[in-house]
Design an enzyme around this catalytic site. Structure first.
Site, PDB file in Angstrom:
ATOM      1  N   PRO A 255      42.629  31.266  37.203  1.00 54.93           N
ATOM      2  CA  PRO A 255      43.684  31.965  36.456  1.00 54.93           C
ATOM      3  C   PRO A 255      44.239  33.151  37.232  1.00 54.93           C
ATOM      4  O   PRO A 255      43.555  33.734  38.079  1.00 54.93           O
ATOM      5  CB  PRO A 255      42.958  32.444  35.195  1.00 54.93           C
ATOM      6  CG  PRO A 255      41.526  32.557  35.601  1.00 54.93           C
ATOM      7  CD  PRO A 255      41.293  31.464  36.595  1.00 54.93           C
TER       8      PRO A 255
ATOM      9  N   SER B 283      38.121  43.305  38.622  1.00 54.34           N
ATOM     10  CA  SER B 283      37.875  41.895  38.896  1.00 54.34           C
ATOM     11  C   SER B 283      38.199  41.032  37.687  1.00 54.34           C
ATOM     12  O   SER B 283      38.422  41.539  36.585  1.00 54.34           O
ATOM     13  CB  SER B 283      36.408  41.683  39.286  1.00 54.34           C
ATOM     14  OG  SER B 283      35.577  41.788  38.139  1.00 54.34           O
ATOM     15  N   LYS B 284      38.175  39.733  37.903  1.00 55.74           N
ATOM     16  CA  LYS B 284      38.467  38.794  36.821  1.00 55.74           C
ATOM     17  C   LYS B 284      37.411  38.848  35.720  1.00 55.74           C
ATOM     18  O   LYS B 284      37.687  38.498  34.584  1.00 55.74           O
ATOM     19  CB  LYS B 284      38.569  37.373  37.386  1.00 55.74           C
ATOM     20  CG  LYS B 284      39.803  37.151  38.261  1.00 55.74           C
ATOM     21  CD  LYS B 284      39.899  35.722  38.751  1.00 55.74           C
ATOM     22  CE  LYS B 284      41.182  35.509  39.555  1.00 55.74           C
ATOM     23  NZ  LYS B 284      41.337  34.116  40.023  1.00 55.74           N
ATOM     24  N   ARG B 285      36.200  39.268  36.057  1.00 51.21           N
ATOM     25  CA  ARG B 285      35.111  39.302  35.082  1.00 51.21           C
ATOM     26  C   ARG B 285      35.021  40.620  34.318  1.00 51.21           C
ATOM     27  O   ARG B 285      34.280  40.728  33.346  1.00 51.21           O
ATOM     28  CB  ARG B 285      33.781  39.006  35.781  1.00 51.21           C
ATOM     29  CG  ARG B 285      33.755  37.631  36.425  1.00 51.21           C
ATOM     30  CD  ARG B 285      32.337  37.190  36.733  1.00 51.21           C
ATOM     31  NE  ARG B 285      32.328  35.808  37.229  1.00 51.21           N
ATOM     32  CZ  ARG B 285      32.312  34.738  36.466  1.00 51.21           C
ATOM     33  NH1 ARG B 285      32.322  34.869  35.155  1.00 51.21           N
ATOM     34  NH2 ARG B 285      32.297  33.524  36.978  1.00 51.21           N
ATOM     35  N   ASP B 286      35.761  41.623  34.771  1.00 53.25           N
ATOM     36  CA  ASP B 286      35.678  42.933  34.131  1.00 53.25           C
ATOM     37  C   ASP B 286      36.178  42.913  32.694  1.00 53.25           C
ATOM     38  O   ASP B 286      35.719  43.694  31.868  1.00 53.25           O
ATOM     39  CB  ASP B 286      36.466  43.975  34.934  1.00 53.25           C
ATOM     40  CG  ASP B 286      35.724  44.408  36.187  1.00 53.25           C
ATOM     41  OD1 ASP B 286      34.482  44.342  36.181  1.00 53.25           O
ATOM     42  OD2 ASP B 286      36.375  44.794  37.161  1.00 53.25           O
TER      43      ASP B 286
END
Length: 501
Positions: free
Chosen positions: A13, A259-262
């Site tokens: 994404p 980041s994408k996970r934050d």
């Protein structure tokens, strides 16, 4: 003509950092009456993620970022997917071999791994560069006949760029200024892999040249690749485009890249629209949380770019007019979730009550709330200052549509006094006699009565709010009365009195 491109890889994404890169390219192109191109860089099929390409297009469409050329728009410089341009790159790799700016390397992965381990044991780092290449398994050390023999025998090989030895040069970045480089700091990167496909470095340069890209505006993470890319342009004898490397978007703490996970760990979205991965896990998004796309874009534009004025709210046309790369900073920009909500709030309160009511209506329908007899725009106008998102409106307005069935105990203890019941009975009689049941008339009538009877304003306002709302919240009591009407107001007062008798 100015020509810029956004060139994402469909490996997952699109994070807000990628959206900002696309936005800055778009603003720069429109400001300079240029062209904005979408190119999908999908040569690395091992990292390809199904659905990612569509996600990229849908995300940017939601943001209102439109392309002049691309995979959907077409254009005279297509195709715009690198996987559909495979036959183009081999020619240019061969051209670099012929000009002796590149060489064929037969080193197997096992051989290279052994060299790395040997170096590590001695406390060193193995680098394939000007110091080591003349002792390795490549065409610089093997006769042309032997090279041909190995190729004919299908011995795997890659093509590496031959970095000039001990060469000082200066490169210029539109954001960061002059950067001095010595080529001894660089390694001989692979340009064409053993499967015949180009690496990012070759495909990127060739495509930018063939598509006549004049300015490469990309993320800071590509800054270490800039010297190689400049050297490739020089090796081909091509004019170099101008480069601008955008600063990082940082975590809310200011420490480290966002980041994408934050988003999941810190409780806010980092994706423009919803993403569902191959395991079925759904990732939250700005769209799903109720952000307006123009508010999201406005917020994103000010992450790293400063207009030099106090203005914070910009329409897209105002952004285009004000934008310049000279006003993009070098330092990373901290993402602030609260400020992001503030932007959405500003866009919400600037909408007309009618616009807000139109967006609120589907929420009421979904909850099976009957609202046809209510002045929905007026209700929205009374509470819009209290919310950041359309989906928060119901929590601020539910009492208009449904009479309270219970009352806040803490507030009730303070509001209900010895004479409260009698005051409410008198006010109820007063309300029943008002002909034009409007907020201002109701307020003046009750205030005059309180003054005449030497009763403090607080004696009635808290109990009346509890009767109408059930809590100590909501807009003006008299505004609530006007909207729900005389009969419903009297009914709610009666119910409240009964509850406390």
């Amino acid at each position: 003509m100015i020509r810029v491109r956004f060139a994402p890889s469909p490996t997952g994404p699109l994070h807000i950092g990628g959206v900002r890169t696309a936005l800055f390219n778009y603003l720069f192109a429109k400001k300079n009456k240029g062209k904005f191109i979408l190119r999908i860089e999908d040569t690395d099929q091992t990292r390809y993620v199904e659905g990612a390409e569509n996600y990229i297009c849908e995300s940017l469409e939601w943001c209102g970022i439109k392309f002049d050329e691309g995979i959907n728009e077409g254009g005279e410089f297509g195709p715009y997917r690198q996987s559909e341009r495979k036959n183009i790159y081999d020619k240019f790799a061969r051209e670099l071999l012929e000009s002796e700016n590149a060489y064929i390397a037969f080193d197997s992965p096992e051989e290279l791994e052994k060299l790395r381990k040997n170096a590590e044991e001695k406390g060193n780092t193995f680098t394939y560069n000007y110091e080591t290449r003349n002792n390795l398994n490549n065409s610089l050390n093997v006769s042309p006949e032997e090279v041909k023999k190995r190729i004919d025998a299908n011995v795997p090989y890659v093509i590496r760029f031959k970095i000039p030895e001990n060469h000082n040069f200066e490169i210029y970045d539109l954001i960061r200024g002059a950067i001095k480089i010595n080529t001894k700091e660089l390694d001989d990167k692979v340009l064409q892999k053993a499967d015949g496909l180009p690496t990012y470095h070759l495909a990127n340069i060739v495509d930018d040249y063939l598509m006549k890209i004049t300015h490469v505006i990309r993320g800071e993470e590509w800054l270490p690749s800039l010297p190689l890319h400049i050297l490739l342009y020089e090796a081909f004898g091509w004019k170099t485009p101008e480069f601008a490397h955008l600063p990082l978007i940082l975590k809310p703490s200011g420490k480290g890249k966002l980041s994408k996970r934050d988003g999941d760990s810190l409780g806010f979205p980092v994706f423009p629209i919803e993403w569902k991965d191959e395991k079925g896990e759904i990732y939250n998004s700005f769209k799903n949380q109720g952000y307006f796309p123009d508010a999201f874009v406005n917020m994103l534009a000010l992450l790293g770019w400063n207009p030099g004025t106090e203005q914070e709210i910009f329409s897209i046309d105002e952004l285009i007019k004000a934008f310049s790369l000279e006003k993009v900073g070098k330092s990373g920009s901290r993402f602030d979730p609260d400020k992001t909500k503030w932007f959405n709030h500003q866009y919400l309160i600037r909408k007309t009550n009618e616009e807000i009511a139109e967006m609120f209506e589907p929420i009421l329908n979904e909850k099976n709330i009957e609202h046809k007899n209510f002045d929905l725009p007026k209700i929205c106008g009374l509470v819009k200052e209290r919310v950041n998102f359309i989906n928060e409106l119901y929590d601020e307005t539910y009492f208009f549509f449904k009479a309270p069935v219970e009352y806040d105990e803490k507030f009730l203890k303070k509001a209900w006094q010895e004479n409260t019941k009698q005051i409410l009975e008198d006010v109820k009689t007063l309300i029943s006699e008002i002909k034009d049941f409007e907020a201002e008339i109701c307020e003046n009538t009750i205030k005059n009565w309180l003054t005449e009877n030497e009763i403090g304003f607080g004696k009635i306002m808290s109990p009346l709010r509890l009767a109408l709302v059930g809590e100590g919240k909501g807009p003006g009591v008299f505004d609530i009365m006007e909207i729900i009407g005389k009969d419903e107001t009297i009914k709610r007062i009666d119910t409240f009195i009964s509850h406390n008798s």
